[in-house]
Structure formats: C-alpha cells, structure tokens
Design a protein around this motif. Structure first.
Motif, short mmCIF file in Angstrom:
data_model
loop_
_atom_site.label_atom_id
_atom_site.label_comp_id
_atom_site.label_asym_id
_atom_site.label_seq_id
_atom_site.Cartn_x
_atom_site.Cartn_y
_atom_site.Cartn_z
N VAL A 157 -11.61 -1.12 6.24
CA VAL A 157 -10.56 -0.70 5.32
C VAL A 157 -11.17 0.45 4.52
N GLU A 158 -10.49 1.58 4.51
CA GLU A 158 -11.04 2.78 3.87
C GLU A 158 -10.06 3.37 2.86
N PRO A 159 -10.58 4.11 1.89
CA PRO A 159 -9.68 4.79 0.95
C PRO A 159 -8.89 5.89 1.67
N VAL A 160 -7.67 6.11 1.23
CA VAL A 160 -6.85 7.21 1.75
C VAL A 160 -7.21 8.46 0.95
N THR A 161 -7.62 9.49 1.63
CA THR A 161 -8.01 10.74 0.98
C THR A 161 -6.78 11.51 0.53
N ASP A 162 -6.82 12.05 -0.68
CA ASP A 162 -5.72 12.85 -1.21
C ASP A 162 -5.97 14.32 -0.87
N LEU A 186 -4.64 3.86 -2.88
CA LEU A 186 -4.19 3.60 -1.51
C LEU A 186 -5.39 3.42 -0.59
N TRP A 187 -5.30 2.39 0.25
CA TRP A 187 -6.32 2.04 1.23
C TRP A 187 -5.63 1.98 2.58
N GLN A 188 -6.41 2.13 3.66
CA GLN A 188 -5.82 2.05 4.98
C GLN A 188 -6.78 1.43 5.98
N CYS A 189 -6.19 0.89 7.05
CA CYS A 189 -6.98 0.38 8.15
C CYS A 189 -6.24 0.68 9.44
N ALA A 219 -3.51 -1.02 -3.82
CA ALA A 219 -4.28 -2.02 -4.56
C ALA A 219 -5.39 -1.34 -5.35
N GLU A 220 -5.70 -1.87 -6.51
CA GLU A 220 -6.76 -1.27 -7.33
C GLU A 220 -8.14 -1.46 -6.70
N VAL A 221 -8.33 -2.60 -6.00
CA VAL A 221 -9.61 -2.85 -5.33
C VAL A 221 -9.38 -2.91 -3.82
N GLN A 222 -10.42 -2.62 -3.08
CA GLN A 222 -10.35 -2.57 -1.63
C GLN A 222 -9.98 -3.94 -1.04
N PRO A 223 -8.90 -4.02 -0.24
CA PRO A 223 -8.54 -5.29 0.40
C PRO A 223 -9.64 -5.75 1.36
N TRP A 246 6.86 4.88 12.54
CA TRP A 246 6.89 3.89 11.46
C TRP A 246 5.67 4.01 10.58
N SER A 247 5.89 3.88 9.29
CA SER A 247 4.82 3.79 8.30
C SER A 247 4.81 2.35 7.81
N PHE A 248 3.63 1.71 7.86
CA PHE A 248 3.53 0.31 7.45
C PHE A 248 2.67 0.16 6.21
N ARG A 249 3.09 -0.75 5.34
CA ARG A 249 2.32 -1.13 4.15
C ARG A 249 2.23 -2.65 4.13
N ALA A 250 1.16 -3.17 3.56
CA ALA A 250 1.01 -4.61 3.41
C ALA A 250 0.41 -4.91 2.04
N GLU A 251 0.65 -6.13 1.58
CA GLU A 251 0.06 -6.58 0.32
C GLU A 251 -1.34 -7.10 0.53
N GLY A 252 -1.62 -7.60 1.73
CA GLY A 252 -2.95 -8.13 2.00
C GLY A 252 -3.08 -8.63 3.42
N PHE A 253 -4.25 -9.26 3.69
CA PHE A 253 -4.59 -9.81 5.00
C PHE A 253 -4.57 -11.32 4.96
N ALA A 254 -4.47 -11.94 6.12
CA ALA A 254 -4.69 -13.38 6.29
C ALA A 254 -5.23 -13.60 7.69
N THR A 255 -5.87 -14.74 7.88
CA THR A 255 -6.24 -15.16 9.22
C THR A 255 -4.94 -15.54 9.92
N PRO A 256 -4.74 -15.12 11.18
CA PRO A 256 -3.48 -15.44 11.87
C PRO A 256 -3.14 -16.93 11.79
N GLY A 257 -1.88 -17.19 11.43
CA GLY A 257 -1.40 -18.56 11.32
C GLY A 257 -1.66 -19.21 9.97
N GLN A 258 -2.34 -18.51 9.06
CA GLN A 258 -2.67 -19.09 7.76
C GLN A 258 -2.15 -18.26 6.61
#
Length: 141
Positions: free
Chosen positions: A25-30, A53-56, A78-82, A118-130
C-alpha cells in the motif's frame, strides 16, 4: 433514478473469484503540486474529506478478465496507511477482501477507442470471508 457519482458495491460483485494484493500500500503522489527541493512531490489528499490518499494494486482472480483489467488499483482515504491482512496462503500474493468498497465509472479515452473504466475506493482490508464494515463489530464465531 438517482445514483451518486460514487456508489457502494459489494466486494464479491467486483471480484467474484477473489482479489490478491500485489506489492504494498503506497501513498498517492500529487502530481498537481509543486516539486519539493529534493524533487519529490507531496502525497495527494481527498478533495472531500482532506484525508491522505493511499493505493494498492490487486490482481483479479477471474480467469475471464481481460489483460487490461487483471491489475486493479484500489485507493483509500485515510490519515494513516491501511494495513492489509497477513498472508497465510501459499501464494506470493495476499488474498484480500475490501471493506466499504465504492466504484466510480468514467470514460477512459487513452487508447484507440474510448471505453468505460472504473475507479475503486475502499475503507479498509479484511481477510476473505471475515469482513465487517469498518467501525462495526465482527460477528461472534
């Protein structure tokens, strides 16, 4: 019918065969901001929230996906890196599920023919199924 520009969409709708984190996960450069004296540029901030803004990059697990769509960028405000879940799989990529996933369609006219992208955004990550929505307690097992 009233659909907001960016709309919520289920992870399973976008990635029915799974998503696999490739890299970090990396910062998005402006690139609109001035370069710093060292030649670097600051991190981009979300226009609505002011958060960083962060991206992966994730690999779409669907074998039917075309060459242009196999690598998908997902951004986070997010203020901190996901932090993604730990990779407990035998794969070199981490299986992930996105929490609070949203999509924004746009016209990509950078090729020979314009196409819907498509442009995608997410609030966070999870392990699949959890997954649970960010801020919501997870169901007891």
């Amino acid at each position: 019918m009233a659909i907001a520009k960016r709309f919520e969409i289920a992870h399973e709708t976008v990635f029915p065969k799974g998503a696999y984190l490739r890299g970090l996960v990396e910062p998005v450069t402006d690139f609109q901001a001035e370069q710093r004296p060292d030649g670097s540029r600051p991190q981009q901030h979300d226009k609505e929230t002011g958060l960083r803004l962060w991206q992966c990059t994730v690999i779409d697990g669907d074998d039917e996906v075309g060459r242009r769509e196999i690598g998908v960028t997902v951004k986070f405000a997010a203020e901190v890196q996901p932090v993604p879940p730990k990779n407990n799989s035998p794969l070199p990529w981490t299986p992930v599920e996105f929490v609070g996933l949203t999509a924004l369609p746009y016209v990509d006219d950078s090729g020979k023919r314009p196409r819907i992208a498509w442009s995608f955004r997410a609030e966070g990550f999870a392990t699949p199924g959890q997954s649970a929505r960010v801020g919501e307690p997870k169901a007891a097992a």
